[in-house]
Design an enzyme around this catalytic site. Sequence first.
Site, PDB file in Angstrom:
ATOM      1  N   ASP A   1       0.830  -1.221   0.000  1.00 32.98           N
ATOM      2  CA  ASP A   1       0.000   0.000   0.000  1.00 32.98           C
ATOM      3  C   ASP A   1       0.861   1.267   0.000  1.00 32.98           C
ATOM      4  O   ASP A   1       1.656   1.475   0.903  1.00 32.98           O
ATOM      5  CB  ASP A   1      -0.883  -0.075   1.262  1.00 32.98           C
ATOM      6  CG  ASP A   1      -1.737   1.169   1.498  1.00 32.98           C
ATOM      7  OD1 ASP A   1      -1.714   2.089   0.665  1.00 32.98           O
ATOM      8  OD2 ASP A   1      -2.435   1.192   2.538  1.00 32.98           O
TER       9      ASP A   1
ATOM     10  N   HIS B   1      -3.829   4.518   6.613  1.00 34.71           N
ATOM     11  CA  HIS B   1      -2.748   4.012   5.751  1.00 34.71           C
ATOM     12  C   HIS B   1      -1.384   4.300   6.364  1.00 34.71           C
ATOM     13  O   HIS B   1      -1.138   5.385   6.889  1.00 34.71           O
ATOM     14  CB  HIS B   1      -2.837   4.658   4.365  1.00 34.71           C
ATOM     15  CG  HIS B   1      -4.090   4.312   3.629  1.00 34.71           C
ATOM     16  ND1 HIS B   1      -4.218   3.170   2.875  1.00 34.71           N
ATOM     17  CD2 HIS B   1      -5.279   4.949   3.558  1.00 34.71           C
ATOM     18  CE1 HIS B   1      -5.429   3.126   2.354  1.00 34.71           C
ATOM     19  NE2 HIS B   1      -6.101   4.194   2.753  1.00 34.71           N
TER      20      HIS B   1
ATOM     21  N   ASP C   1     -22.813   6.001 -15.405  1.00 34.12           N
ATOM     22  CA  ASP C   1     -23.823   7.021 -15.144  1.00 34.12           C
ATOM     23  C   ASP C   1     -25.138   6.261 -15.078  1.00 34.12           C
ATOM     24  O   ASP C   1     -25.526   5.626 -16.042  1.00 34.12           O
ATOM     25  CB  ASP C   1     -23.828   8.039 -16.294  1.00 34.12           C
ATOM     26  CG  ASP C   1     -24.880   9.115 -16.082  1.00 34.12           C
ATOM     27  OD1 ASP C   1     -25.515   9.130 -15.013  1.00 34.12           O
ATOM     28  OD2 ASP C   1     -25.071   9.929 -17.001  1.00 34.12           O
TER      29      ASP C   1
HETATM   30 ZN   LIG Z   1      -8.062   1.338  -0.545  1.00 33.23          ZN
HETATM   31 ZN   LIG Z   2      -9.160   0.809   2.600  1.00 32.96          ZN
END
Ligand SMILES: [Zn+2]
Ligand SMILES: [Zn+2]
Length: 552
Positions: free
Chosen positions: A193, A366, A441
């Site tokens: 990440d 995060h 959409d």
């Molecule tokens: Zn994520």
């Molecule tokens: Zn997440």
Amino acid sequence: MPPPVGITFLGGLGEIGRNCACLEIDGEILLLDCGLMFPDADMLGIDLVLPDFTYLRENAERIVGCVVTHGHEDHVGGLSFLLRELSFPIYGSKLTLGLASNRIGEAGLLDRCELIPVADGERRRIGPFDCEFIPVTHSVPHGFATAFHTPQGTILHSGDFKLDLTPVDGRLTDLARIGSLASDGGIRLLLSDSTNADEAGHSDSERSVGRVLYDLFHANEGRRVVVTCFASHIHRIQQIADAAAAFDRKVATIGLSMKKNVALARDMGVLRIPDHRLVDIGDVGKLDPGDLCVVSTGSQGEPMSALALMAASESRWLKIGPDDTVILSSHPIPGNESNVGKVIDGLVRLGAEVVYSMAGIHATGHAKQEELKALLSLCGPEWFVPVHGEYRHLDAHARLATAMGTSPEKVLICEDGDRLLLTDDGLSRDGTVAAGYLYVDGIVGDVGKGVLRDRQVLAREGVVVVIVTVDVTSGEIITGPEIITRGWVYAPEADGLLDEAAERVREAVREAFAHDAADIESLQRHVRRAVGQFVDESTRRRPMIVPVVMEA
Ligand SMILES: [Zn+2]
Ligand SMILES: [Zn+2]
């Protein structure tokens, strides 16, 4: 020789959102997450953006399942679209599956996927994929890192994570297990990440937010308190409820997703709020302001959210005034700042005390640089590919990896659509697949780039429609020219301009005939050019010009 392992990135590398990747062994495919992305302001009328599913559609019969790392929309929100076309089992923690099934259920597609819960630390074979689910801390409970034990060694995917050493539920990132994977055979490839890879330091523990909330509740005794956060942030909701309980306040939820998620998380025992603590939002009028805490959706300023309605005095349930303190326990996602700002303005105008962007009122989910380095150091991967981030985040993460000792040629920055192949010889690039944005959409993803470009011109410059009927043999104009415009000039006040434009159209038709251009298409071309020139000369604007030339 052991078979190679393929990895294809369909989304999430180059943007925050629509995370989706495929692992391939022996011709079989395991999907890893299938998320959506919320649109930018210039994606006019677009509700959400999905990964391009072409590759999955073309290889549908090879898909053995999907592993979902956690319940955020950028990881599970695409499933309710993909399942319209394909059918496969989905593996994840019980809570993740519960959150994912909200949308899948709304789309009526629960019969197209078997939801298979997996437990912390569980190891399970899905086709040729030997998967191990490792607990990580994040801003939604019960997220996983996933270790894939492959013929080419262990591939570790971090999922969205932070290293919270004092998580609200005590469920720690299982660093011990990751360490033993690293020492026992090693980690061949780490995918990690990158969201906060350009942020120095260490993320704050979620628990630290609880103390700030407690202090705010203390400072606001006697006043009604409304707190807003992400509806999936169960630990934040827990801490809000705990602060409310500490000051003997009842808790009400407002907003559909908040209500649903609170019910789901309480059912699963992930959220602990006793029955007597909860009160229905319809009954809050009976309570003194100081006895109530309302937990609301709308922390990102979403225009139809509960908080936005309160700020506009349009909420059915709550009327905000000088006796209210509204706490935004959140941080605006880039792109949402102006919507959040408008909501705060509305609340302040109504006299409320609004607490926002205060230190400690939110903690990121995060990992920041120090945590990313800790994971890199623990894993000591042979190969490293940063995932989950915009390009600058991926690049920053790649630099961290080389700084931590991974050799630069073993760090690959990939983007959406890239394919990688892990073999005995190492990790190499293996071409690309379609991975553009799929704009949705309404309920269909058929809004192409062309439609979006048209919408942008219409929104910025407006449209001029010219209707004229011509006798193609004589060149005589039978009816019109009629000029209709929206967004170029305000027609009722611009007779002169419209008359002049009509005159230019007549000239253009005459000229076209003088040059023998008597077919409809070339007449339309002449008309478009003439009107375009006139609009530019007279106003320096560039609306969309739509010539409609009809044959008499
Ligand atoms: Zn994520
Ligand atoms: Zn997440």
